[in-house]
Motif scaffolding. Structure first.
Motif, PDB file in Angstrom:
ATOM      1  N   LEU A 230      18.105 -23.204 -27.190  1.00 21.64           N
ATOM      2  CA  LEU A 230      16.951 -24.091 -27.001  1.00 21.64           C
ATOM      3  C   LEU A 230      15.717 -23.269 -26.633  1.00 21.64           C
TER       4      LEU A 230
ATOM      5  N   ASN B 261      14.450 -21.845 -29.743  1.00 15.31           N
ATOM      6  CA  ASN B 261      13.749 -22.878 -30.503  1.00 15.31           C
ATOM      7  C   ASN B 261      12.332 -23.086 -29.969  1.00 15.31           C
ATOM      8  N   PHE B 262      12.188 -23.100 -28.636  1.00 16.14           N
ATOM      9  CA  PHE B 262      10.861 -23.292 -28.041  1.00 16.14           C
ATOM     10  C   PHE B 262       9.932 -22.146 -28.396  1.00 16.14           C
TER      11      PHE B 262
ATOM     12  N   LEU C 262       8.805 -22.502 -31.939  1.00 16.97           N
ATOM     13  CA  LEU C 262       7.784 -23.547 -32.049  1.00 16.97           C
ATOM     14  C   LEU C 262       6.444 -23.049 -31.526  1.00 16.97           C
TER      15      LEU C 262
ATOM     16  N   GLN D 237       3.516 -23.903 -23.734  1.00 18.78           N
ATOM     17  CA  GLN D 237       4.870 -24.174 -24.242  1.00 18.78           C
ATOM     18  C   GLN D 237       5.846 -23.128 -23.698  1.00 18.78           C
TER      19      GLN D 237
ATOM     20  N   ASN E 171       9.860 -32.117 -28.465  1.00 17.88           N
ATOM     21  CA  ASN E 171       9.177 -30.992 -29.071  1.00 17.88           C
ATOM     22  C   ASN E 171       8.805 -31.242 -30.510  1.00 17.88           C
TER      23      ASN E 171
ATOM     24  N   LEU F 104       3.937 -32.718 -22.296  1.00 20.74           N
ATOM     25  CA  LEU F 104       4.557 -31.624 -21.539  1.00 20.74           C
ATOM     26  C   LEU F 104       4.731 -32.004 -20.071  1.00 20.74           C
TER      27      LEU F 104
END
Lengths: 170, 100
Positions: A35, A38-39, A42, A58, B40, B66
């Motif tokens: 995960l 994945n972040f 992104l 993010q 997301n 967020l």
């Protein structure tokens, strides 16, 4: 095929692969690791869209703070040995997969109907939109009230987490 | 230049993977992570629309999403800890105290 498209396909392939790995790993720790991957992917996609500020928060908020919280809870619960749940195909799971198929069809129809109506290139001012300056200006003028309400939300979250997780005394 | 539809398609695929995770897994923590995955993918849609439409509003929404995700993670994990303390399990099939 130009370089933008190649970069996009590589990044989206990596994002989809890591997302699939998140939901298929047995051990929650491996899910957390994928995960985080994945972040980060992104965040790179956000950078290709000129959203620098969003990309940075993010990584700091999601990959940093939230995922550390997840790891901390997994460590606290010590699930490593006994929580290898048997994941079998029950009828509920079949209904779930059926619902996913319905969702995918809906999303596909929505995208198919709207194809050709979307803009095909970035707006002329896209490069200036995602800077801290532009975000800060709009955040503290037009969106000041939602921003202040956000602080109340975080306060409620803080109190809620403490009340829920504390041991009952007496 | 990549068309907007590609970003929307990627976002739809990631959202669907998140839904599969929520509906098929039984480990509460992994269900929680699937929800983060879905949040997301929505963020990706908002950022893409923001860049293609030329307004910063989409990125403001991502900022608020967020914050909500951070609060949600704190509360959700506190609930998981409370459940584990009572049931000694985070298998959602065994957690049925709210079931009718």
């Amino acid at each position: 095929m130009n370089i933008d498209t190649v970069v996009f396909f590589v990044l989206s392939g990596a994002a989809i692969l890591s997302a699939i790995l998140v939901i298929t790993r047995r051990s929650p720790i491996m899910s957390v690791v994928f995960l985080i991957a994945n972040f980060i992917i992104l965040a790179i996609i956000y950078l290709t869209l000129y959203a620098q500020f969003i990309a940075v928060i993010q990584i700091i908020v999601y990959a940093g703070a939230i995922m550390v919280l997840f790891l901390f809870v997994i460590m606290l619960l010590n699930l490593a040995k006994d929580e290898q749940l048997k994941e079998e195909l029950t009828y509920r799971k079949r209904v779930g997969i059926g619902l996913v198929v319905v969702l995918v069809v809906q999303l596909g129809v929505g995208l198919f109907v709207s194809v050709g109506k979307h803009p095909d290139k970035l707006a002329a001012n896209a490069e200036k939109l995602g800077t801290v300056e532009s975000i800060g200006k709009i955040l503290f003028t037009e969106y000041l009230l939602p921003f202040e309400i956000t602080s109340i939300l975080l306060l409620v979250g803080l109190i809620g987490a403490v009340v829920l997780a504390k041991k009952r005394i007496g | 230049m990549v068309p907007l539809s590609y970003y929307l398609l990627l976002s739809a695929v990631l959202f669907s993977i998140g839904v599969v995770g929520v509906l098929t897994r039984r480990n509460a923590i992994i269900i929680f992570m699937s929800i983060e995955l879905m949040l997301n993918s929505v963020n990706l849609t908002l950022v893409a629309f923001s860049a293609y439409m030329g307004t910063a509003t989409g990125q403001m929404f991502v900022f608020f999403v967020l914050t909500v995700a951070a609060a949600e993670a704190a509360i959700g994990l506190a609930i998981i800890i409370a459940l584990y303390r009572n049931k000694m399990s985070i298998n959602i099939d065994e957690i049925n105290i709210m079931k009718w």
